[in-house]
Design a protein around this motif. Structure first.
Motif, PDB file in Angstrom:
ATOM      1  N   ILE A 183       0.023  -9.699   1.958  1.00  0.00           N
ATOM      2  CA  ILE A 183       0.307  -8.684   2.975  1.00  0.00           C
ATOM      3  C   ILE A 183       1.767  -8.272   3.022  1.00  0.00           C
ATOM      4  CG2 ILE A 183       0.839 -10.146   4.975  1.00  0.00           C
ATOM      5  CD1 ILE A 183      -1.594  -7.147   4.901  1.00  0.00           C
ATOM      6  N   THR A 184       2.663  -8.977   2.311  1.00  0.00           N
ATOM      7  CA  THR A 184       4.083  -8.608   2.362  1.00  0.00           C
ATOM      8  C   THR A 184       4.656  -8.121   1.028  1.00  0.00           C
ATOM      9  OG1 THR A 184       4.861 -10.874   1.889  1.00  0.00           O
ATOM     10  CG2 THR A 184       4.547 -10.262   4.222  1.00  0.00           C
ATOM     11  N   HIS A 185       3.933  -8.259  -0.063  1.00  0.00           N
ATOM     12  CA  HIS A 185       4.547  -7.956  -1.365  1.00  0.00           C
ATOM     13  C   HIS A 185       4.656  -6.469  -1.671  1.00  0.00           C
ATOM     14  CE1 HIS A 185       0.433  -7.169  -2.800  1.00  0.00           C
ATOM     15  NE2 HIS A 185       0.979  -6.619  -3.873  1.00  0.00           N
ATOM     16  N   TYR A 186       3.823  -5.645  -1.048  1.00  0.00           N
ATOM     17  CA  TYR A 186       3.726  -4.269  -1.522  1.00  0.00           C
ATOM     18  C   TYR A 186       4.941  -3.397  -1.216  1.00  0.00           C
ATOM     19  CZ  TYR A 186       0.933  -0.781  -3.859  1.00  0.00           C
ATOM     20  OH  TYR A 186       0.462   0.117  -4.787  1.00  0.00           O
ATOM     21  N   PRO A 187       5.668  -3.611  -0.117  1.00  0.00           N
ATOM     22  CA  PRO A 187       6.928  -2.858   0.039  1.00  0.00           C
ATOM     23  C   PRO A 187       7.883  -3.059  -1.135  1.00  0.00           C
ATOM     24  CG  PRO A 187       6.297  -3.774   2.142  1.00  0.00           C
ATOM     25  CD  PRO A 187       5.342  -4.336   1.127  1.00  0.00           C
ATOM     26  N   LEU A 188       7.864  -4.244  -1.742  1.00  0.00           N
ATOM     27  CA  LEU A 188       8.673  -4.474  -2.942  1.00  0.00           C
ATOM     28  C   LEU A 188       8.110  -3.699  -4.131  1.00  0.00           C
ATOM     29  CD1 LEU A 188       9.329  -8.322  -2.640  1.00  0.00           C
ATOM     30  CD2 LEU A 188      10.842  -6.454  -1.964  1.00  0.00           C
ATOM     31  N   ILE A 189       6.803  -3.587  -4.205  1.00  0.00           N
ATOM     32  CA  ILE A 189       6.173  -2.799  -5.273  1.00  0.00           C
ATOM     33  C   ILE A 189       6.545  -1.327  -5.130  1.00  0.00           C
ATOM     34  CG2 ILE A 189       3.966  -1.968  -6.183  1.00  0.00           C
ATOM     35  CD1 ILE A 189       4.513  -4.763  -7.087  1.00  0.00           C
TER      36      ILE A 189
END
Length: 377
Positions: free
Chosen positions: A314-320
């Motif tokens: 739930i937290t990795h996608y802003p980095l993607i």
């Protein structure tokens, strides 16, 4: 101190299933890293079927929810059930939305043309809405991808997870095994029909608030979640030695298989997706649930992977988003430079997830348990 009917001692965890959830979460990040270099072409994606991890999560969730609650409905109410699920899931939904807002303006560029023109007030508004998991219409898009949660794309699957939990609590928990089997069979037919006769031959989608994407989302959640419930009720677990390693190898294999067929024969990949979700994923869960861990090292690995799995997802996608903007803006090819930064992203995502888990998620959930689930009396 007495306990409310909403608080129950936890049953024993299926440690191997926790570990499998973590394995799939790491594969999701790697899938998204490679996806950045495809230009939207699903036929050349490396780790091609990584998107099926979401369907695996749904099946795992249905299995675990049924295991935890099926035999307890005489001890608590529907509202107690909802409170327990909210305490478990909602804190990290909020964190994912906050991280997405904090990193939003680092994602500007050709890949996301609307970022540069989005006002800070609209971003803050969407952060608040995203923290509730309420989906937003396409008209409120601030990125260009038409996501129902534009600050944290993967939250769409939590939206459907909540819907499945509500359906379970309101209706499906009352089903007999026979009636549940009929329901699951119909949901499976719905999935097969979409995959074989639909236009894309895969289960990619579900993140926009329009008719097409909502249909994909419901198609993706209804079979695996309630197949997990049925699997739990059947209790047909498979016992094999080294179950964690065998089931991990299977999930890795399923998610990494190249695309089947080309754009003129999409039904071939549809058959693969249907086989994976309807047959192979229940097999993997049966092996994982039926297995035992015989070494302290394996137990520690499963615990770590299980603990970080949800925060990681739930937290990795802003980095993607940032990585995608960099690749597109600087025209980075799939080579050593891009892959090294991608590896750094994976490591950073895991570190971020672990930090969120220890510094935020666990303390907040413990506080909420005391405030919401336990009543003094």
């Amino acid at each position: 101190m007495s306990r409310s009917t909403g608080y129950l001692d936890s049953k024993n965890h299926y440690q191997i299933l926790d570990g499998l959830r973590g394995v799939a979460s790491v594969l999701v990040i790697i899938f998204h890293v490679f996806e950045t270099f495809t230009g939207g072409n699903r036929f050349i994606q490396i780790i091609n079927h990584g998107y099926l991890a979401v369907d695996f999560f749904f099946l795992l969730s249905g299995f675990v929810v049924a295991y935890a609650y099926d035999d307890r409905w005489d001890k608590f109410t529907q509202w107690d059930f909802y409170k327990r699920r909210l305490v478990r899931l909602q804190p990290m939904v909020v964190m994912g939305s906050v991280i997405g807002a904090a990193l939003f303006y680092f994602q500007s560029g050709a890949a996301f043309p609307l970022v540069a023109t989005a006002s800070i007030w609209k971003v803050l508004l969407l952060m608040i809405i995203g923290s509730t998991l309420i989906p937003v219409p396409i008209s409120m898009d601030i990125r260009g991808w038409q996501e129902m949660h534009p600050l944290d794309g993967p939250a769409w699957s939590l939206f459907f997870e909540y819907i499945a939990n509500i359906l379970y609590a309101v209706l499906v928990r009352r089903f007999s095994r026979f009636l549940l089997s009929i329901f699951v069979s119909l949901a499976g037919c719905m999935m097969i029909g979409y995959l074989i006769y639909g236009p894309k031959g895969d289960l990619i989608g579900g993140w926009s608030l329009n008719q097409e994407q909502l249909f994909i989302g419901f198609t993706r959640v209804l079979y695996p979640f309630f197949a997990g419930v049925l699997l739990s009720r059947m209790g047909k677990l498979i016992k094999v030695k080294n179950a964690f390693w065998w089931s991990s190898a299977l999930i890795i294999l399923v998610l990494c298989i190249p695309r089947i067929g080309d754009e003129h024969h999409v039904w071939q990949n549809g058959i693969y997706d249907a086989t994976a979700v309807i047959l192979i994923f229940p097999l993997i869960v049966s092996i994982g649930a039926g297995g035992t861990l015989h070494s302290l090292q394996s137990a520690r690995i499963c615990k770590f992977l299980g603990d970080i799995s949800y925060p990681l997802y739930i937290t990795h996608y802003p980095l993607i988003y940032i990585y995608t903007a960099w690749v597109v803006n600087d025209k980075i090819p799939l080579g050593a430079k891009g892959l090294m930064v991608g590896l750094l992203l994976v490591v950073t995502s895991i570190a971020l997830a672990y930090g969120c888990l220890k510094l935020y998620d666990e303390p907040v959930r413990e506080w909420l348990k005391k405030k919401v689930l336990i009543k003094k009396g």
